[in-house]
Enzyme design. Sequence first.
Site, PDB file in Angstrom:
ATOM      1  N   ASN A  11      29.163   7.660  -4.758  1.00 25.62           N
ATOM      2  CA  ASN A  11      29.089   9.217  -4.460  1.00 25.62           C
ATOM      3  C   ASN A  11      30.352   9.359  -3.453  1.00 25.62           C
ATOM      4  O   ASN A  11      30.371   9.058  -2.254  1.00 25.62           O
ATOM      5  CB  ASN A  11      28.089   9.581  -3.830  1.00 25.62           C
ATOM      6  CG  ASN A  11      28.133  11.080  -3.373  1.00 25.62           C
ATOM      7  OD1 ASN A  11      28.950  11.913  -3.640  1.00 25.62           O
ATOM      8  ND2 ASN A  11      26.982  11.472  -2.262  1.00 25.62           N
ATOM      9  N   TRP A  12      31.561   9.861  -3.931  1.00 20.92           N
ATOM     10  CA  TRP A  12      32.853   9.884  -3.228  1.00 20.92           C
ATOM     11  C   TRP A  12      33.023  11.141  -2.180  1.00 20.92           C
ATOM     12  O   TRP A  12      33.561  11.331  -1.540  1.00 20.92           O
ATOM     13  CB  TRP A  12      34.073   9.996  -4.039  1.00 20.92           C
ATOM     14  CG  TRP A  12      34.589   8.721  -4.735  1.00 20.92           C
ATOM     15  CD1 TRP A  12      33.725   7.631  -4.578  1.00 20.92           C
ATOM     16  CD2 TRP A  12      35.373   8.601  -5.719  1.00 20.92           C
ATOM     17  NE1 TRP A  12      34.689   6.767  -5.403  1.00 20.92           N
ATOM     18  CE2 TRP A  12      35.462   7.231  -6.254  1.00 20.92           C
ATOM     19  CE3 TRP A  12      36.334   9.505  -6.667  1.00 20.92           C
ATOM     20  CZ2 TRP A  12      36.252   6.724  -7.041  1.00 20.92           C
ATOM     21  CZ3 TRP A  12      37.010   8.686  -7.499  1.00 20.92           C
ATOM     22  CH2 TRP A  12      37.154   7.587  -7.793  1.00 20.92           C
ATOM     23  N   LYS A  13      31.805  11.885  -2.519  1.00 18.99           N
ATOM     24  CA  LYS A  13      31.789  13.228  -1.775  1.00 18.99           C
ATOM     25  C   LYS A  13      33.144  13.918  -1.717  1.00 18.99           C
ATOM     26  O   LYS A  13      33.755  13.907  -3.135  1.00 18.99           O
ATOM     27  CB  LYS A  13      31.421  12.842  -0.197  1.00 18.99           C
ATOM     28  CG  LYS A  13      30.220  11.949  -0.341  1.00 18.99           C
ATOM     29  CD  LYS A  13      29.390  12.032   1.159  1.00 18.99           C
ATOM     30  CE  LYS A  13      28.205  10.951   0.929  1.00 18.99           C
ATOM     31  NZ  LYS A  13      27.474  11.000   2.178  1.00 18.99           N
ATOM     32  N   HIS A  96      21.686  16.463  -3.243  1.00 23.35           N
ATOM     33  CA  HIS A  96      21.993  15.672  -2.116  1.00 23.35           C
ATOM     34  C   HIS A  96      21.570  16.400  -0.972  1.00 23.35           C
ATOM     35  O   HIS A  96      21.701  17.476  -0.833  1.00 23.35           O
ATOM     36  CB  HIS A  96      23.398  15.298  -2.347  1.00 23.35           C
ATOM     37  CG  HIS A  96      23.883  14.179  -1.429  1.00 23.35           C
ATOM     38  ND1 HIS A  96      24.255  14.481  -0.057  1.00 23.35           N
ATOM     39  CD2 HIS A  96      23.917  12.854  -1.413  1.00 23.35           C
ATOM     40  CE1 HIS A  96      24.325  13.333   0.432  1.00 23.35           C
ATOM     41  NE2 HIS A  96      24.247  12.448  -0.459  1.00 23.35           N
ATOM     42  N   GLU A  98      23.169  16.479   1.682  1.00 19.62           N
ATOM     43  CA  GLU A  98      24.188  17.500   2.375  1.00 19.62           C
ATOM     44  C   GLU A  98      24.381  18.808   1.766  1.00 19.62           C
ATOM     45  O   GLU A  98      24.644  19.747   2.102  1.00 19.62           O
ATOM     46  CB  GLU A  98      25.734  16.758   2.221  1.00 19.62           C
ATOM     47  CG  GLU A  98      25.949  15.425   3.362  1.00 19.62           C
ATOM     48  CD  GLU A  98      26.733  14.419   2.780  1.00 19.62           C
ATOM     49  OE1 GLU A  98      27.483  14.561   1.629  1.00 19.62           O
ATOM     50  OE2 GLU A  98      26.552  13.405   3.399  1.00 19.62           O
ATOM     51  N   GLU A 168      17.006   8.895  -0.413  1.00 18.03           N
ATOM     52  CA  GLU A 168      18.148   8.806   0.477  1.00 18.03           C
ATOM     53  C   GLU A 168      17.545   9.172   1.855  1.00 18.03           C
ATOM     54  O   GLU A 168      17.528  10.405   1.928  1.00 18.03           O
ATOM     55  CB  GLU A 168      19.376   9.347   0.148  1.00 18.03           C
ATOM     56  CG  GLU A 168      19.975   8.999  -1.031  1.00 18.03           C
ATOM     57  CD  GLU A 168      21.526   9.385  -0.996  1.00 18.03           C
ATOM     58  OE1 GLU A 168      22.183   8.338  -1.207  1.00 18.03           O
ATOM     59  OE2 GLU A 168      21.747  10.411  -0.746  1.00 18.03           O
ATOM     60  N   GLY A 174      25.479   7.928   6.231  1.00 19.35           N
ATOM     61  CA  GLY A 174      26.736   7.916   7.027  1.00 19.35           C
ATOM     62  C   GLY A 174      26.526   7.279   8.489  1.00 19.35           C
ATOM     63  O   GLY A 174      27.200   7.721   9.138  1.00 19.35           O
ATOM     64  N   SER A 212      23.930   4.151   3.826  1.00 18.54           N
ATOM     65  CA  SER A 212      24.493   3.247   4.351  1.00 18.54           C
ATOM     66  C   SER A 212      24.265   1.802   3.886  1.00 18.54           C
ATOM     67  O   SER A 212      24.367   0.667   4.193  1.00 18.54           O
ATOM     68  CB  SER A 212      24.298   3.049   5.908  1.00 18.54           C
ATOM     69  OG  SER A 212      24.500   4.115   6.749  1.00 18.54           O
ATOM     70  N   GLY A 233      27.796   5.828  -0.567  1.00 19.59           N
ATOM     71  CA  GLY A 233      28.860   6.876  -0.215  1.00 19.59           C
ATOM     72  C   GLY A 233      29.966   6.164   0.592  1.00 19.59           C
ATOM     73  O   GLY A 233      30.961   5.685  -0.331  1.00 19.59           O
ATOM     74  N   GLY A 234      30.073   5.863   1.734  1.00 13.99           N
ATOM     75  CA  GLY A 234      31.291   5.506   2.517  1.00 13.99           C
ATOM     76  C   GLY A 234      31.862   4.172   2.047  1.00 13.99           C
ATOM     77  O   GLY A 234      33.018   4.136   1.616  1.00 13.99           O
TER      78      GLY A 234
END
Length: 250
Positions: A11-13, A96, A98, A168, A174, A212, A233-234
């Site tokens: 997930n590159w956001k 998601h 966010e 999640e 994050g 994470s 993600g990150g």
Amino acid sequence: MPERTPYIAANWKMHKSVAEAGQFVDALLPQIAATQSDVVICPPFTALTAVVERRYGTAVKVAAQNMHEEDSGAFTGEVSAPMLVELDVEAVVLGHSERRQFFGETDEALARKVPAALAAGLEPILCIGESEEARDAEQTEGILERQLQADLVDVDGARLSEVVIAYEPIWAIGTGRTATPEQAQETIAFIRDMLRERGAPAEDVRILYGGSVKPANAAELMAQPDIDGALVGGASLDAADFAAIVKAAG
Ligand code: PGA
């Protein structure tokens, strides 16, 4: 127990230009050529085509990070499922945290988005998860149960195996604070039980952990019997790190 194919999603956001997306895929593909897992990249809308074009002939699938529930209409700034299908996108991240937190994504909208994605032939990756306060107050199961019931209300039990669920916990996204493998296993087993009660072929549903995930913790998380993969993600922004997580899935 049926074998569920591991599912690892990046997930590159809101990261990566078209050029950066292309460089990432070119670097990733040789590193994961031997994988038997489903590998899914979720770029921003603007980089979807760059990833789609490079992954033809590989096992990599492409997912959008959101979509509108209607096929077309006066919804400025939105993108529909048929528009994504036209680009050869195969999946879509829905709900998601966010989007729920910053963009007012509601369970009512998700109840329409999940069937709309399925109807268009997109694989929904439905995200659910509890806040830190909810976990501390031991409300995790109630929150997840409400989200799952509400978001999947209009999906037939038999079609639930086509939905990928991503658990999640919001406190792990994050933050560098990962759920322990035991916490994630226990919660994902609970989600599978709920799907079974809902009439789903629950043993066939892929349920991912997200929050994470890194090369250092991926193998231990994915070794748990009910954890079928990861939404990353990150650590998915770096091709070598993401490739290491794909390899950790076996
Ligand atoms: P993270 O994000 O891996 O950076 O915690 C996961 C996600 O939001 O899907």
